[in-house]
Design a protein around this motif. Structure first.
Motif, PDB file in Angstrom:
ATOM      1  N   ASP A  64      -0.201  -0.347   7.019  1.00  0.00           N
ATOM      2  CA  ASP A  64       0.498  -1.020   6.197  1.00  0.00           C
ATOM      3  C   ASP A  64       0.329  -1.367   5.198  1.00  0.00           C
ATOM      4  O   ASP A  64      -0.797  -0.757   4.131  1.00  0.00           O
ATOM      5  CB  ASP A  64      -0.708  -2.579   7.125  1.00  0.00           C
ATOM      6  CG  ASP A  64      -0.878  -3.864   6.501  1.00  0.00           C
ATOM      7  OD1 ASP A  64      -0.075  -4.012   5.229  1.00  0.00           O
ATOM      8  OD2 ASP A  64      -2.259  -4.526   6.358  1.00  0.00           O
ATOM      9  N   LEU A  65       1.082  -1.367   4.260  1.00  0.00           N
ATOM     10  CA  LEU A  65       0.841  -0.820   2.764  1.00  0.00           C
ATOM     11  C   LEU A  65       1.153  -2.083   1.492  1.00  0.00           C
ATOM     12  O   LEU A  65       0.747  -2.065   0.686  1.00  0.00           O
ATOM     13  CB  LEU A  65       2.588  -0.269   2.489  1.00  0.00           C
ATOM     14  CG  LEU A  65       2.253   1.308   2.304  1.00  0.00           C
ATOM     15  CD1 LEU A  65       3.756   1.993   2.322  1.00  0.00           C
ATOM     16  CD2 LEU A  65       0.790   2.244   2.649  1.00  0.00           C
ATOM     17  N   GLU A  66       1.106  -3.570   1.967  1.00  0.00           N
ATOM     18  CA  GLU A  66       0.693  -4.696   1.627  1.00  0.00           C
ATOM     19  C   GLU A  66      -0.564  -4.679   0.570  1.00  0.00           C
ATOM     20  O   GLU A  66      -1.893  -3.892   0.739  1.00  0.00           O
ATOM     21  CB  GLU A  66       0.662  -5.688   2.855  1.00  0.00           C
ATOM     22  CG  GLU A  66       0.891  -7.667   1.870  1.00  0.00           C
ATOM     23  CD  GLU A  66       0.861  -8.204   2.613  1.00  0.00           C
ATOM     24  OE1 GLU A  66       1.481  -9.405   1.976  1.00  0.00           O
ATOM     25  OE2 GLU A  66       0.828  -7.705   4.162  1.00  0.00           O
ATOM     26  N   GLU A  67      -0.396  -5.041  -0.837  1.00  0.00           N
ATOM     27  CA  GLU A  67      -1.350  -5.113  -1.597  1.00  0.00           C
ATOM     28  C   GLU A  67      -0.939  -4.563  -2.681  1.00  0.00           C
ATOM     29  O   GLU A  67      -2.624  -3.955  -3.121  1.00  0.00           O
ATOM     30  CB  GLU A  67      -1.435  -6.281  -1.281  1.00  0.00           C
ATOM     31  CG  GLU A  67      -1.589  -7.392  -1.157  1.00  0.00           C
ATOM     32  CD  GLU A  67      -0.706  -8.065  -2.689  1.00  0.00           C
ATOM     33  OE1 GLU A  67      -1.303  -7.319  -3.792  1.00  0.00           O
ATOM     34  OE2 GLU A  67       0.042  -8.823  -2.555  1.00  0.00           O
ATOM     35  N   GLY A  72       5.484  -4.260   1.531  1.00  0.00           N
ATOM     36  CA  GLY A  72       4.962  -5.672   0.261  1.00  0.00           C
ATOM     37  C   GLY A  72       3.825  -4.260  -0.411  1.00  0.00           C
ATOM     38  O   GLY A  72       3.194  -5.108  -0.811  1.00  0.00           O
ATOM     39  N   ALA A  73       4.218  -3.264  -0.634  1.00  0.00           N
ATOM     40  CA  ALA A  73       3.624  -2.291  -1.947  1.00  0.00           C
ATOM     41  C   ALA A  73       3.609  -2.893  -2.554  1.00  0.00           C
ATOM     42  O   ALA A  73       5.058  -3.650  -3.194  1.00  0.00           O
ATOM     43  CB  ALA A  73       3.711  -1.096  -1.059  1.00  0.00           C
ATOM     44  N   LEU A  74       2.899  -2.510  -3.759  1.00  0.00           N
ATOM     45  CA  LEU A  74       2.927  -2.747  -5.134  1.00  0.00           C
ATOM     46  C   LEU A  74       3.391  -1.288  -5.665  1.00  0.00           C
ATOM     47  O   LEU A  74       2.259  -0.336  -6.238  1.00  0.00           O
ATOM     48  CB  LEU A  74       1.674  -2.716  -6.099  1.00  0.00           C
ATOM     49  CG  LEU A  74       0.735  -4.222  -5.563  1.00  0.00           C
ATOM     50  CD1 LEU A  74      -0.494  -4.599  -6.114  1.00  0.00           C
ATOM     51  CD2 LEU A  74       1.416  -5.009  -5.101  1.00  0.00           C
ATOM     52  N   VAL A  75       4.671  -1.222  -5.951  1.00  0.00           N
ATOM     53  CA  VAL A  75       4.507   0.184  -6.560  1.00  0.00           C
ATOM     54  C   VAL A  75       5.343  -0.085  -7.718  1.00  0.00           C
ATOM     55  O   VAL A  75       6.581  -0.421  -8.785  1.00  0.00           O
ATOM     56  CB  VAL A  75       6.871  -0.120  -5.664  1.00  0.00           C
ATOM     57  CG1 VAL A  75       7.074   1.373  -5.683  1.00  0.00           C
ATOM     58  CG2 VAL A  75       6.090  -0.119  -4.506  1.00  0.00           C
TER      59      VAL A  75
END
Length: 163
Positions: free
Chosen positions: A11-14, A37-40
């Motif tokens: 889970d990479l969200e945020e 949903g990652a902050l890339v």
């Protein structure tokens, strides 16, 4: 990677993630991070078309600096310069940051499989970095075997399971 790697979903969200590179491979690594949903943040001295369409946390048109990895959960080293990629892997290792090295997965702490993404049905094919192109070919062949209604059927099964 010496031992058989452990395959997992994360889970990479945020989560703060960094992609270093602006070419086709970097774009291929960036898209799924954004979709998860990652902050890339992406750092490269130049960018190919396609990066402008992505919802990035930040985009820096310059060379990589060691401080770019600060606070990152994971990093993709995807430049066209193996020395830079390997340097990134070394500093990530020193700071216990997950790192995928596009040109040599054995230098990093993780690799990404060829992914057949059909909604909630996701099939990963890994060659343990030996031949990513063969993994992609197998993914395409497997995709031909999966019926068009597979995702709908999966949802039906999920409802039945909850019963």
């Amino acid at each position: 990677m010496c031992a058989q790697p452990y395959i997992m979903q994360v889970d990479l969200e945020e989560k703060q993630c960094l992609v270093v590179g602006g070419g086709a491979i970097a774009l291929h690594k960036t898209r799924p991070l954004v979709e998860s949903g990652a902050l890339v943040t992406v750092v490269s001295s130049s960018f190919q078309e396609g990066f402008g369409e992505l919802s990035l946390a930040a985009r820096h048109e310059r060379r990589f600096e060691d401080g770019d990895i600060e606070g990152m959960f994971l990093v993709h080293a995807a430049t066209n310069n193996p020395e830079v990629n390997h340097h990134i892997a070394r500093i990530c290792s020193e700071q216990n940051i997950w790192c995928c090295v596009a040109d040599d997965t054995s230098r990093g702490s993780f690799g990404t499989p060829a992914l057949l993404d059909m909604g909630d049905l996701r099939i990963a094919v890994s060659t343990n970095g030996l031949s990513p192109s063969y993994g992609a070919r197998l993914r395409r062949e497997i995709g031909k075997l999966v019926p068009d209604h597979a995702n709908e059927y999966l949802h039906f099964l999920g409802k039945a399971r909850a019963w």
